[in-house]
Design a protein around this motif. Structure first.
Motif, PDB file in Angstrom:
ATOM      1  N   ILE A   8       0.819  -1.160  -0.081  1.00 59.55           N
ATOM      2  CA  ILE A   8      -0.159  -0.100  -0.146  1.00 59.55           C
ATOM      3  C   ILE A   8       1.023   1.349   0.014  1.00 59.55           C
ATOM      4  O   ILE A   8       1.830   1.349   0.989  1.00 59.55           O
ATOM      5  N   ASP A   9       0.884   2.076  -0.974  1.00 58.44           N
ATOM      6  CA  ASP A   9       1.552   3.305  -1.031  1.00 58.44           C
ATOM      7  C   ASP A   9       1.144   4.268  -0.043  1.00 58.44           C
ATOM      8  O   ASP A   9      -0.029   4.608   0.513  1.00 58.44           O
ATOM      9  N   ASN A  10       2.336   4.671   0.730  1.00 61.13           N
ATOM     10  CA  ASN A  10       2.160   5.733   1.855  1.00 61.13           C
ATOM     11  C   ASN A  10       1.000   5.212   2.860  1.00 61.13           C
ATOM     12  O   ASN A  10       0.029   6.229   3.024  1.00 61.13           O
ATOM     13  N   PRO A  11       0.925   4.305   3.491  1.00 61.16           N
ATOM     14  CA  PRO A  11      -0.013   3.861   4.448  1.00 61.16           C
ATOM     15  C   PRO A  11       0.035   4.793   5.698  1.00 61.16           C
ATOM     16  O   PRO A  11       0.975   5.532   6.124  1.00 61.16           O
ATOM     17  N   THR A  12      -1.198   5.137   6.104  1.00 54.90           N
ATOM     18  CA  THR A  12      -1.488   5.891   7.297  1.00 54.90           C
ATOM     19  C   THR A  12      -2.370   5.040   8.517  1.00 54.90           C
ATOM     20  O   THR A  12      -3.049   4.114   7.947  1.00 54.90           O
ATOM     21  N   PHE A  13      -1.763   5.248   9.681  1.00 57.02           N
ATOM     22  CA  PHE A  13      -2.420   4.333  10.646  1.00 57.02           C
ATOM     23  C   PHE A  13      -3.056   5.097  11.706  1.00 57.02           C
ATOM     24  O   PHE A  13      -3.096   6.420  11.899  1.00 57.02           O
ATOM     25  N   ASP A  14      -3.826   4.684  12.650  1.00 58.55           N
ATOM     26  CA  ASP A  14      -4.668   5.430  13.665  1.00 58.55           C
ATOM     27  C   ASP A  14      -3.885   5.633  15.022  1.00 58.55           C
ATOM     28  O   ASP A  14      -4.061   6.451  15.669  1.00 58.55           O
ATOM     29  N   SER A  15      -2.557   5.023  15.203  1.00 64.62           N
ATOM     30  CA  SER A  15      -1.887   5.329  16.321  1.00 64.62           C
ATOM     31  C   SER A  15      -0.350   4.945  15.853  1.00 64.62           C
ATOM     32  O   SER A  15      -0.007   4.322  14.900  1.00 64.62           O
ATOM     33  N   GLN A  16       0.676   5.235  16.753  1.00 67.15           N
ATOM     34  CA  GLN A  16       2.060   4.720  16.479  1.00 67.15           C
ATOM     35  C   GLN A  16       2.222   3.276  16.563  1.00 67.15           C
ATOM     36  O   GLN A  16       3.029   2.677  15.962  1.00 67.15           O
ATOM     37  N   THR A  17       1.276   2.710  17.102  1.00 65.75           N
ATOM     38  CA  THR A  17       1.306   0.966  17.272  1.00 65.75           C
ATOM     39  C   THR A  17       0.890   0.440  15.935  1.00 65.75           C
ATOM     40  O   THR A  17       1.282  -0.876  15.750  1.00 65.75           O
ATOM     41  N   LYS A  18       0.463   1.174  15.103  1.00 70.24           N
ATOM     42  CA  LYS A  18       0.177   0.631  13.594  1.00 70.24           C
ATOM     43  C   LYS A  18      -0.790  -0.448  13.797  1.00 70.24           C
ATOM     44  O   LYS A  18      -0.439  -1.596  12.881  1.00 70.24           O
ATOM     45  N   GLU A  19      -1.744  -0.553  14.777  1.00 72.09           N
ATOM     46  CA  GLU A  19      -2.613  -1.786  14.512  1.00 72.09           C
ATOM     47  C   GLU A  19      -3.680  -1.600  13.764  1.00 72.09           C
ATOM     48  O   GLU A  19      -4.245  -2.440  13.127  1.00 72.09           O
ATOM     49  N   THR A  20      -4.236  -0.190  13.534  1.00 72.92           N
ATOM     50  CA  THR A  20      -5.513  -0.241  12.418  1.00 72.92           C
ATOM     51  C   THR A  20      -5.126   0.952  11.295  1.00 72.92           C
ATOM     52  O   THR A  20      -4.883   1.987  11.572  1.00 72.92           O
ATOM     53  N   LEU A  21      -4.943   0.213  10.110  1.00 77.46           N
ATOM     54  CA  LEU A  21      -4.659   1.063   8.689  1.00 77.46           C
ATOM     55  C   LEU A  21      -5.981   2.136   8.549  1.00 77.46           C
ATOM     56  O   LEU A  21      -7.142   1.675   8.409  1.00 77.46           O
ATOM     57  N   THR A  22      -5.687   3.481   8.364  1.00 67.35           N
ATOM     58  CA  THR A  22      -6.819   4.252   7.986  1.00 67.35           C
ATOM     59  C   THR A  22      -6.847   4.991   6.585  1.00 67.35           C
ATOM     60  O   THR A  22      -7.542   5.696   6.410  1.00 67.35           O
TER      61      THR A  22
END
Length: 109
Positions: A8-22
């Protein structure tokens, strides 16, 4: 068991722990299209539906145990929690609370 690999190009997450992809689906940079026949075959032959239902039951039972009225001395449900040896005891005045952001930071202390 199989694996699915996706870049996935330039993924973003809901927190620093990267548990949920946003990242929105439209921003993935690629698309995976599976036929209806393939999806039905996977559902029937892999037992994925039964596995998901079993996992849901396990999680529900775990949540029920949390509210069974019993108390624990320490919270062991947090994977990164480190218990303090002397907190709450006669030597608690010797304790220092240090809050860090990220696992790598606590190594420096």
């Amino acid at each position: 068991m199989g694996f699915c690999y996706a870049l996935i190009d330039n993924p973003t997450f809901d927190s620093q722990t990267k548990e949920t992809l946003t990242t929105r689906k439209s921003s993935f940079g690629s698309k995976c299209e599976l036929s209806e026949d393939f999806l039905k075959k996977v559902e029937i032959e892999s037992g994925v539906v039964e596995s998901l239902l079993e996992l849901e039951n396990i999680m529900l039972n775990r949540d029920l145990k949390k509210t069974d009225g019993s108390k624990e001395d320490r919270d062991t449900g947090i994977p990164e929690l480190e218990d303090v040896l002397y907190a709450g005891g006669s030597e608690s005045h010797e304790c220092t609370l240090i809050l860090t952001e990220g696992d790598s930071t606590k190594v420096l202390l």
